[in-house]
Structure formats: structure tokens, C-alpha cells
Design an enzyme around this catalytic site. Structure first.
Site, PDB file in Angstrom:
ATOM      1  N   CYS A 102     -12.783   8.443  -2.436  1.00 34.98           N
ATOM      2  CA  CYS A 102     -13.957   7.495  -2.997  1.00 34.98           C
ATOM      3  C   CYS A 102     -15.128   7.626  -2.260  1.00 34.98           C
ATOM      4  CB  CYS A 102     -13.368   6.005  -2.620  1.00 34.98           C
ATOM      5  SG  CYS A 102     -14.442   4.800  -3.063  1.00 34.98           S
ATOM      6  N   CYS A 108     -16.881   0.265   2.113  1.00 36.19           N
ATOM      7  CA  CYS A 108     -16.156  -0.852   1.616  1.00 36.19           C
ATOM      8  C   CYS A 108     -14.858  -0.986   2.383  1.00 36.19           C
ATOM      9  CB  CYS A 108     -15.579  -0.107   0.447  1.00 36.19           C
ATOM     10  SG  CYS A 108     -14.310  -1.260  -0.691  1.00 36.19           S
ATOM     11  N   CYS A 188     -14.260   2.990  -8.411  1.00 35.84           N
ATOM     12  CA  CYS A 188     -13.136   2.661  -7.283  1.00 35.84           C
ATOM     13  C   CYS A 188     -11.973   3.416  -7.841  1.00 35.84           C
ATOM     14  CB  CYS A 188     -12.901   1.070  -7.477  1.00 35.84           C
ATOM     15  SG  CYS A 188     -11.321   0.530  -6.368  1.00 35.84           S
ATOM     16  N   GLN A 297       2.305  -8.515  -8.548  1.00 38.30           N
ATOM     17  CA  GLN A 297       2.249  -7.398  -7.913  1.00 38.30           C
ATOM     18  C   GLN A 297       0.947  -6.342  -8.153  1.00 38.30           C
ATOM     19  OE1 GLN A 297       3.199  -7.077  -4.705  1.00 38.30           O
ATOM     20  NE2 GLN A 297       5.302  -7.742  -4.795  1.00 38.30           N
ATOM     21  N   PHE A 327      11.017 -18.153  -3.392  1.00 40.29           N
ATOM     22  CA  PHE A 327       9.820 -17.646  -3.715  1.00 40.29           C
ATOM     23  C   PHE A 327       9.676 -16.916  -5.119  1.00 40.29           C
ATOM     24  CE2 PHE A 327      10.650 -18.060   0.917  1.00 40.29           C
ATOM     25  CZ  PHE A 327       9.739 -18.932   1.320  1.00 40.29           C
ATOM     26  N   ASN A 332      10.070 -12.011 -11.173  1.00 41.87           N
ATOM     27  CA  ASN A 332      10.062 -10.702 -10.907  1.00 41.87           C
ATOM     28  C   ASN A 332      11.291 -10.011 -10.792  1.00 41.87           C
ATOM     29  OD1 ASN A 332       8.331  -8.285 -10.615  1.00 41.87           O
ATOM     30  ND2 ASN A 332       8.761  -8.233  -8.541  1.00 41.87           N
ATOM     31  N   GLU A 348      10.639 -22.191  -6.010  1.00 42.28           N
ATOM     32  CA  GLU A 348       9.461 -21.799  -5.919  1.00 42.28           C
ATOM     33  C   GLU A 348       8.605 -23.018  -5.630  1.00 42.28           C
ATOM     34  OE1 GLU A 348       5.855 -20.361  -5.763  1.00 42.28           O
ATOM     35  OE2 GLU A 348       7.347 -19.090  -6.106  1.00 42.28           O
ATOM     36  N   ASP A 396      11.322 -13.464  -1.455  1.00 41.79           N
ATOM     37  CA  ASP A 396      10.248 -12.732  -1.551  1.00 41.79           C
ATOM     38  C   ASP A 396       9.012 -13.496  -1.139  1.00 41.79           C
ATOM     39  OD1 ASP A 396       8.237 -10.931  -2.422  1.00 41.79           O
ATOM     40  OD2 ASP A 396       8.439 -10.846  -4.256  1.00 41.79           O
ATOM     41  N   CYS A 422       5.759  -8.787   2.396  1.00 38.47           N
ATOM     42  CA  CYS A 422       4.736  -8.347   2.442  1.00 38.47           C
ATOM     43  C   CYS A 422       3.818  -8.192   3.675  1.00 38.47           C
ATOM     44  CB  CYS A 422       3.705  -8.672   1.316  1.00 38.47           C
ATOM     45  SG  CYS A 422       3.342 -10.634   1.768  1.00 38.47           S
TER      46      CYS A 422
END
Length: 478
Positions: A102, A108, A188, A297, A327, A332, A348, A396, A422
Site C-alpha cells: 500500500c 495511515c 486501499c 465480521q 454475545f 453467526n 445478546e 463471542d 477478538c
């Protein structure tokens, strides 16, 4: 006040910057470099910076440096325990150093590892998970599996900042690393092609608006039913609304906006589409209805690999088992596991997500209980576990992790637990609670969700054994 309006007499130049040698413990106050010092990079920090030590033993984090390299650095910030620096001269490059694909790399803040070859990036992420678990006294029997897709053109959603400078020029792009400064983006390499193709037209569109200062940011999403553009409009401007509608028609995209400053309202400016994304199921793909603002995601290919891994890892245990997905988002993991035969209940915190998940289950002919609950509230979690009596739990959570859930699962254990994370640091923290409470890790994976960045997703599969561990990780019968 006696000197007001008078000029100071000139001083002879000293040849030394007036900032040189100043030190500060202020996190935000930059300190000037004391000259290009030659350092050997010993490893990578979790955030992708090179790690070195000075002759005096002080740690230095070096932007853009790789393990094994000898670099001359300039320190741009000093702190009591460590310095932060950047490369001034690369004397001995790493064999894994590559030319970043890039042109915006280094300015960036979106990608911080493009100078490292993909195998090195992915090995680093596996090592980060292993190290953070190790800090909690947790060792893995085998190296984490790797779930990875393409290195370019993978990101299906993005948020672009908009700013009008003092000269009236419009800027569109991402933030520089650790700052609010906007970096103009003309291309990008990690955006999916359909989104990258919109960058230049969007620059032109913003410059053609009568009131570009009323645009806060733009959101882009590629769904399986087309591209969506969402404009954050601070104040109504009828002429610009028509311009955005003409732009959407010309580019073939769906258009919506958030209108207002304090309590923005969402509305479609083109006919509301039936957006969906697809995830793998045991007998083919399952469509999930999605709306702008829903959590989705960013990497569709890696998300499919994660869902497929969840189905594979849990296949011996689901059958007709009672499964609780916490969650759960828009479904998903819930829908594929329900399609595999599990009796699924979900929880959730976001009421809109609960409604969306219930609708997705109904549209796919699946019987799923969808609950709204504050999963950071220990009492609410205990109530859910008591009501659903699950044999399998899937987590999750967001970056903050699931400490309340993990502690509740120690008090009310389940035979099988899949934790999708994550943030490896909060995952390691929660895993320590679980292992101390009688669980053991039977499988681990790292998912390269955000290629060319230091961010990673990870998956840990736990089984309850009843054998607890002390803080150093030694097993004992509980």
C-alpha cells in the site's frame, strides 16, 4: 509588559536543539531524539513494533522494525521505563522484510505489519496468543491452528473519516496511528474491490457538496445483496441530499444516513434493501439478514473458516445437546449450530440484535430461543445458566472479554465451552479463571481476521474436568 512590541536580540546558534535532552513521563508529550542510535531488534511487541534494548538496558519500541534487524533509530518519545522510536536508517534488513503493497503505509494507521511477509505476520500472531496465555501460567499442548485467507482485498466494511480544512479542501480517509489526524486515502489494498472502487468517486462527491462540513464520516459495507453507503449527516441539507441520491444511483449502491448531532436518526435515502450475508452450515450456506450498524465480521472468508471450525470442533458434542450462545449477535454461530441439530438458546445485550437473530432463525426454519441480557451482570448470567441448563456454551464477546460469564461457568460448569475472542489479553485473563475452576484447553486456533495488522481473533475449546489449577498452573484435584 515592558518588552511588549520589542524584539529579542539574536543569539548565536548553539547547534543543539532546544528540545534535545528533555525527558517527560507524559504519555502524550513527544521528546526529541538524541541522535540515531544503532540497535538490534530482538523481537516484536504485541502491537507489531520492534523491541530493542539500549546499552544501558532500557527497552525501546521501534516503529517499522523487524526481529533480527540492525537499525539506527530516532527516539520520538521518552518515558521512565521505555522509549518509543522510529527507524532512521536500516543497516541490516530482515529476510522477511517485504515492500509494503500500500502506498499509504507508514502514514495511515490502518495497517501496521505490511512490511512483514505474511508467514511472519501469522507466526507472530500465534506467538502472541501463546505468550499471553503463558503469562497466566497456561501452556498449550500444541501450537495454535491457523485460520487464514487472502492477504489483500478482504475487508468488507470500513468507516472513513471526513474533514474540511481551513482552506476548504475536503479530506477523506483513515486516521494516522494513535492520532486524530486524517490521512487522505486514494486506494486501499485491504478493502474488497467494490469498496476500494468507491474511494475516488467519494472524494469527488464530497468536494461537490454545498455543505461538506455537515458530513461527519462515511460507512461502507459490502453485503451479499450489494454495497451500502451510510452518510453521517450532522444537519439536513436538501440540496446535498439530492446529490447523494444521484451519486447512489450512478454508482449502483444502497444509500442511508444517520441524521442529527445529539440523537441521530437512521433512514434510507434509497429503497430499503434486504441485506444479507451467508455463513456455512452443515448442509450448505445459511443467509443472515443484516442491517447497517449490526456487528459483522470484517473478513467474510475468515469468518466462514471460524464458523466451519466451530462446527467441526463441536460436532461430537452438539447432536441434540442444549447449547447456549452468548454475545450471539445476528446468529453467526447460533444458526449453523442449530442447523447441526443443537437445541440452541442465545443471549445478546443489544435488543436490535436479539430481534434480528430471532428473525434470521425464523427465516431459516430453525427453532432458537433469543434472549436479551446484560452479560456483564453476574446475576443475569447465573439466571441464564440456570434457565437453559446448557451442555455446550459458545462465547463471542467484545474486546472487554467475558469475565462475568467465565466466573459464572466456574460456579456452574458445563461439559464443553468454545470461546471466540477478538482480544487475546482478555481471553488469557478469562482462560485463567476457567482453568483454575476445573476446565482444560483441548484445542486452540488463531484466525487472521485483519491481515497486515497486529489484531487477531482466536478460538479456545475447553472441557470441564473438575481438576483445578493453582496460580502457577500446576494441576490439583478439586
Amino acid at each position: 509588559m515592558a518588552m511588549l512590541g520589542k524584539r529579542r536580540p539574536k543569539r548565536a546558534p548553539s547547534g543543539v536543539s532546544g528540545l534535545q535532552g528533555r525527558k517527560s513521563d507524559d504519555r502524550h508529550a513527544p521528546a526529541a531524539s538524541q541522535g540515531p542510535e544503532l540497535l538490534e531488534i530482538q523481537g516484536l511487541a504485541h502491537d507489531g513494533r520492534g523491541v530493542a534494548r539500549t546499552a544501558e538496558g532500557k527497552t525501546v519500541f521501534v516503529d517499522g522494525a523487524l526481529p533480527g534487524e540492525r537499525v539506527r533509530v530516532a527516539v520520538h518519545r521518552t518515558r521512565q521505563r521505555f522509549d518509543e522510536a522510529h527507524v532512521r536508517e536500516l543497516e541490516t534488513p530482515s529476510a522477511e522484510r517485504v515492500v509494503p503493497p500500500c502506498p499509504h503505509f507508514g502514514r495511515c494507521g490502518g495497517c501496521d505489519l505490511q512490511h512483514l511477509a505474511l508467514p511472519g505476520q501469522r507466526r507472530h500472531k500465534q506467538e502472541v496468543l501463546t505468550e499471553l496465555l503463558g503469562r497466566q501460567g497456561i501452556s498449550l499442548e500444541d501450537a495454535p491452528e491457523l485460520l487464514a485467507g487472502e492477504g489483500e482485498g478482504y475487508r468488507r466494511r470500513a468507516r472513513l473519516g471526513v474533514k474540511v480544512d481551513a482552506d476548504g479542501r475536503v479530506h477523506l480517509g483513515f486516521r494516522a496511528r494513535h492520532t486524530h489526524r486524517l490521512v487522505d486515502i486514494a486506494s486501499c489494498t485491504v478493502l474488497v474491490p467494490a469498496l476500494e472502487a468507491l474511494l475516488t468517486p467519494l472524494h469527488q462527491q464530497l468536494s461537490a457538496l454545498e455543505a461538506p462540513r455537515q458530513v461527519g464520516h462515511l460507512e461502507l459495507l459490502e453485503s451479499d445483496r450489494g454495497v451500502v453507503l451510510v452518510v453521517r449527516q450532522l444537519r439536513e441539507h436538501a440540496g446535498d441530499t439530492r446529490r447523494w441520491q444521484a451519486f447512489a444511483e450512478a454508482q449502483g449502491v444502497h444509500l442511508a444516513r444517520w441524521l442529527g448531532r445529539e440523537a441521530p436518526a437512521f433512514e434510507w435515502l434509497t429503497p430499503a434493501p434486504a441485506l444479507e450475508c451467508r455463513v456455512p452450515g452443515p448442509a450448505g450456506e445459511l443467509p443472515l439478514r443484516v442491517e447497517p450498524g449490526d456487528f459483522l465480521q470484517a473478513n467474510a472468508e475468515v469468518n466462514r473458516l471460524m464458523v466451519a471450525a466451530a462446527l467441526s470442533w463441536l460436532s461430537p458434542h452438539v447432536g441434540k445437546a442444549r447449547l447456549l450462545d452468548l454475545f450471539a449477535g445476528i446468529g453467526n454461530f447460533s444458526l449453523p449450530l442449530a442447523a447441526a441439530g443443537a437445541r440452541v438458546a442465545t443471549a445478546e445485550g443489544n435488543p436490535a440484535m436479539v430481534e434480528r437473530l430471532a428473525g434470521n432463525a425464523h427465516a431459516n426454519g430453525l427453532a432458537i430461543e433469543a434472549h436479551q441480557a446484560d452479560l456483564n451482570d453476574p446475576a443475569a448470567v447465573r439466571e441464564l445458566l440456570a434457565a437453559t441448563r446448557p451442555e455446550v456454551v459458545v462465547l463471542d464477546p467484545p474486546r472487554e472479554g467475558a469475565e462475568a460469564v467465565s466466573q459464572a461457568l466456574v460456579a456452574h460448569p458445563v461439559p464443553h465451552l468454545l470461546y471466540v475472542s477478538c482480544d487475546p489479553a482478555t481471553l488469557a485473563r478469562d482462560a485463567a479463571h476457567l482453568l483454575h475452576g476445573g476446565y482444560r484447553i483441548v484445542r486452540a486456533a488463531v484466525a487472521d481476521m485483519f491481515v497486515h495488522t497486529s489484531h487477531l481473533e482466536s478460538m479456545l475449546m475447553f472441557e470441564f474436568t473438575g481438576s483445578t489449577r493453582d496460580p502457577q498452573g500446576a494441576p490439583s484435584d478439586g
